[in-house]
Design a protein around this motif. Structure first.
Motif, PDB file in Angstrom:
ATOM      1  N   UNK A  81       0.826  -1.220   0.000  1.00  0.00           N
ATOM      2  CA  UNK A  81       0.000   0.000   0.000  1.00  0.00           C
ATOM      3  C   UNK A  81       0.854   1.261   0.000  1.00  0.00           C
ATOM      4  N   UNK A  82       2.016   1.183   0.639  1.00  0.00           N
ATOM      5  CA  UNK A  82       2.899   2.355   0.714  1.00  0.00           C
ATOM      6  C   UNK A  82       3.359   2.810  -0.665  1.00  0.00           C
ATOM      7  N   UNK A  83       3.440   1.883  -1.636  1.00  0.00           N
ATOM      8  CA  UNK A  83       3.824   2.269  -3.009  1.00  0.00           C
ATOM      9  C   UNK A  83       2.806   3.258  -3.575  1.00  0.00           C
ATOM     10  N   UNK A  84       1.532   2.961  -3.372  1.00  0.00           N
ATOM     11  CA  UNK A  84       0.491   3.866  -3.863  1.00  0.00           C
ATOM     12  C   UNK A  84       0.489   5.179  -3.089  1.00  0.00           C
ATOM     13  N   UNK A  85       0.722   5.121  -1.762  1.00  0.00           N
ATOM     14  CA  UNK A  85       0.721   6.355  -0.961  1.00  0.00           C
ATOM     15  C   UNK A  85       1.830   7.309  -1.403  1.00  0.00           C
ATOM     16  N   UNK A  86       2.942   6.776  -1.917  1.00  0.00           N
ATOM     17  CA  UNK A  86       4.049   7.632  -2.374  1.00  0.00           C
ATOM     18  C   UNK A  86       3.843   8.105  -3.819  1.00  0.00           C
ATOM     19  N   UNK A  87       3.190   7.266  -4.635  1.00  0.00           N
ATOM     20  CA  UNK A  87       3.027   7.607  -6.044  1.00  0.00           C
ATOM     21  C   UNK A  87       1.867   8.578  -6.289  1.00  0.00           C
ATOM     22  N   UNK A  88       0.772   8.405  -5.553  1.00  0.00           N
ATOM     23  CA  UNK A  88      -0.441   9.203  -5.790  1.00  0.00           C
ATOM     24  C   UNK A  88      -0.180  10.712  -5.778  1.00  0.00           C
ATOM     25  N   UNK A  89       0.531  11.296  -4.780  1.00  0.00           N
ATOM     26  CA  UNK A  89       0.731  12.751  -4.791  1.00  0.00           C
ATOM     27  C   UNK A  89       1.404  13.263  -6.071  1.00  0.00           C
ATOM     28  N   UNK A  90       2.353  12.491  -6.605  1.00  0.00           N
ATOM     29  CA  UNK A  90       3.070  12.931  -7.808  1.00  0.00           C
ATOM     30  C   UNK A  90       2.133  12.971  -9.015  1.00  0.00           C
ATOM     31  N   UNK A  91       1.349  11.904  -9.201  1.00  0.00           N
ATOM     32  CA  UNK A  91       0.453  11.820 -10.361  1.00  0.00           C
ATOM     33  C   UNK A  91      -0.681  12.830 -10.232  1.00  0.00           C
ATOM     34  N   UNK A  92      -1.220  12.965  -9.022  1.00  0.00           N
ATOM     35  CA  UNK A  92      -2.319  13.889  -8.779  1.00  0.00           C
ATOM     36  C   UNK A  92      -1.891  15.327  -9.054  1.00  0.00           C
ATOM     37  N   UNK A  93      -0.686  15.703  -8.588  1.00  0.00           N
ATOM     38  CA  UNK A  93      -0.174  17.055  -8.806  1.00  0.00           C
ATOM     39  C   UNK A  93       0.029  17.317 -10.296  1.00  0.00           C
ATOM     40  N   UNK A  94       0.499  16.300 -11.027  1.00  0.00           N
ATOM     41  CA  UNK A  94       0.691  16.448 -12.475  1.00  0.00           C
ATOM     42  C   UNK A  94      -0.653  16.712 -13.173  1.00  0.00           C
ATOM     43  N   UNK A  95      -1.694  15.968 -12.778  1.00  0.00           N
ATOM     44  CA  UNK A  95      -3.031  16.177 -13.355  1.00  0.00           C
ATOM     45  C   UNK A  95      -3.560  17.569 -12.995  1.00  0.00           C
ATOM     46  N   UNK A  96      -3.282  17.997 -11.766  1.00  0.00           N
ATOM     47  CA  UNK A  96      -3.737  19.314 -11.304  1.00  0.00           C
ATOM     48  C   UNK A  96      -3.049  20.432 -12.085  1.00  0.00           C
TER      49      UNK A  96
END
Length: 619
Positions: free
Chosen positions: A517-532
């Motif tokens: 689960x920690x893999x997703x917790x670290x990856x999500x902020x990067x992808x979300x910020x890129x979409x934003x």
């Protein structure tokens, strides 16, 4: 019932008098001496103000009263909000000297909106400067036209001031009751009104909020208090919950015990609450949009019922009671137990100010503030990319309270930055971003993709799945959603919380059994910020609507100052004796304008502000 008032009107002193009359205490405590029963925090005793709601139960004849003493200072309005959600009736205290103040008007407006039957108690009739006729006129003009005096005062403004009840069938009361009931009006015109007719009709109209009885007295000397007690017994509605119905209860306060365990105070509306019996807890049923809701089951390890001035351990708490519960580890204020009512939600505006908090031990500070936020869901704690810790506030006095709590309970000495308004960001377009496993810049065994777009104002975060739910273990989906909400709350493109956006999860992948689960917790902020970044955001500042009463000769100079504060004027009414201005003003400009107002209006200007959303910020 609740006792509410503007700060320093005397509601804690009235509470002491009620406890003394009920035989709970053998002498009346004084706020100035720090000897009152309901102000238990050291800071409350030092400052002589109420900060946390306190519950005390007592008997008035055959009536059991669960009394909630609420804070009066506007900085602690959120604490008042929780108490209001569980009340059957209220007593609103007004000072005979200071009169109807801004906070008094806000509280009365809220009590009326929530349909809570209310008695008014005008305190301090023994103080120099106390008023009667003039104050009743102010109450009718500023609070409610349906207020009716239940008695008269002799020797007003002196130590010898006395309060005497008027006959129940007096002309003013009969005329007011006749306005609200055609049948009563017909009897009144035929001169057939008996005292019992008045009594029965007054009970009915107080409960329908058609009439607000006004009592005068002095909580300091006890004058008028027996009459108020009779008014509470006769006019305010009694709890109607049934023990045989399914359990319905609501948590309105959470604090920590000596061992650090959570103690939840709850009102049992219906049914029975039993120790070590499973109870459904509905979290988020009354929370603001976008925070997520959940239901889980828990068994209370201890049930204490508020009774006769203290608490007693019980196996079962019945309908109408206030209880202190232990063993509910995840419980938060606003949670509903048993069958959710669907009522509640935020009654007052969210805090619109924030300040940066600093301490030597930053890790301990963050943990301590998170524990305080558990007790108060409107204390929001934010940590930005530089590690700065911010908390949300209603006003400057809250800083002192937070500093005092951190020092007394956690041994932390803290300092604060200057208070600033809380802005928000909203997306202005649509943005999409995806990171695949093995792709450059993705060092984790996880893939995720998002689409972000604007959502209607007030939506919060509308999170949706465009992937198969079964294509990923449930724990990974939970990690993705929690991290998405946390990321948008803490790091928009300009550093503010992102609100009113729709987030679609459009891609997921993992490698079994390597991915955690920690893999997703670290990856999500990067992808979300890129979409934003692709969507873009606009920053909005909080604005309040204002209602300003002032002398007519001050209008021109006040309008000039409002223009300097970037306020927009929507309505102006000028009468021979009084003028009213209405409009909207940015929250960040209110404090400076308020400081200038007394000088501009000869000390007579009264400003009432209410949170009214956000507007795009310019520049």
């Amino acid at each position: 019932m609740g006792i509410l008032a503007h700060v320093d009107a005397g509601k804690t002193s009235l509470t002491e008098r009620l406890l003394y009359a009920a035989g709970v205490i053998d002498h009346v405590g004084r706020v100035d001496d720090g000897s009152t029963r309901t102000d238990s925090m050291d800071l409350e005793r030092r400052r002589g103000i109420t900060i946390r709601s306190a519950v005390v139960s007592f008997e008035l004849g055959d009536l059991t009263v669960n009394l909630i003493d609420t804070p009066g200072h506007s900085d602690f309005i959120a604490e008042v909000e929780r108490a209001l959600s569980v009340l059957d009736g209220a007593v609103l205290v007004i000072s005979a000297v200071e009169g109807v103040q801004v906070q008094t008007r806000l509280l009365m407006r809220t009590l009326t909106r929530l349909r809570i039957p209310t008695l008014l108690f005008v305190n301090k009739i023994d103080r120099m400067g106390a008023r009667y006729d003039e104050l009743l006129a102010d109450i009718a003009r500023l609070l409610t036209p349906s207020a009716v005096p239940m008695g008269a005062v002799t020797d007003l403004g002196t130590r010898q001031a006395k309060y005497q009840l008027l006959p129940l069938e007096n002309k003013a009361l009969k005329e007011l009751l006749a306005e609200g009931n055609d049948q009563f009006l017909a009897k009144y015109l035929d001169d057939e009104i008996e005292p019992e007719d008045c009594r029965r009709e007054l009970v009915e109209q107080v409960r329908r909020l058609r009439v607000h009885p006004v009592y005068f007295g002095s909580a300091m000397t006890g004058e008028g208090v027996p009459e108020v007690i009779d008014g509470i017994r006769e006019w305010l509605p009694r709890a109607t919950g049934n023990n045989d119905e399914p359990l319905r209860a609501q948590v309105f306060k959470v604090e920590r015990g000596p061992a650090g365990e959570r103690i939840a105070s709850a009102r049992v509306f219906a049914g029975r609450l039993q120790v070590r019996q499973p109870v459904a807890v509905h979290h988020g049923a009354t929370q603001d949009a976008g925070r997520g809701a959940s239901t889980y089951e828990v068994k209370p390890t201890s049930v204490q019922v508020f009774d006769r001035g203290g608490t007693r351990t019980a196996d079962t708490a019945e309908a109408g009671r206030i209880v202190a519960l232990r063993g509910l580890k995840q419980v938060q204020i606003g949670d509903q137990l048993g069958v959710p009512t669907g009522q509640g939600g935020q009654l007052f505006a969210p805090p619109t100010l924030e300040t940066v908090v600093r301490a030597q031990d930053r890790v301990k500070l963050f943990q301590a503030l998170q524990q305080l936020a558990e007790q108060d869901p409107l204390i929001r704690v934010r940590k930005d990319a530089r590690g700065q810790i911010s908390v949300n506030l209603y006003g400057e006095v809250q800083k002192e309270v937070i500093a005092s709590l951190l020092e007394e309970e956690y041994g932390l000495a803290v300092s604060f930055s200057e208070t600033t308004p809380i802005h928000v960001e909203r997306p202005i377009g649509t943005g999409t971003a995806v990171r695949e496993i093995g792709e450059s810049g993705n060092q984790w065994c996880a893939a995720v993709g998002f689409r972000i777009r604007p959502a209607p104002v007030g939506t919060g975060i509308d999170y949706r799945l465009e992937v198969e739910l079964g294509g990923l273990p449930r724990a990974f989906h939970t990690a993705i959603e929690e991290t998405t909400r946390l990321t948008l709350q803490q790091q928009g493109l300009q550093g503010w919380e992102v609100v009113d956006c729709r987030v679609d999860l459009i891609r997921t992948d993992y490698v079994s059994p390597v991915t955690v689960a920690a893999d997703f917790r670290r990856l999500v902020p990067l992808v979300l910020t890129q979409a934003l970044q692709e969507a873009g955001t606009r920053v909005y500042e909080p604005v309040n609507s204002f209602d300003l009463e002032l002398p007519p000769d001050s209008v021109a100079s006040v309008i000039a100052k409002l223009a300097e504060a970037n306020a927009t004027l929507e309505n102006t009414e000028v009468a021979p004796e009084w003028a009213t201005l209405k409009g909207r003003i940015p929250v960040g400009r209110i404090h400076a304008f308020e400081a200038q107002l007394p000088g501009l209006t000869h000390g007579e200007g009264v400003l009432l502000t209410t949170f009214d959303g956000y507007q795009p910020i310019t520049g």
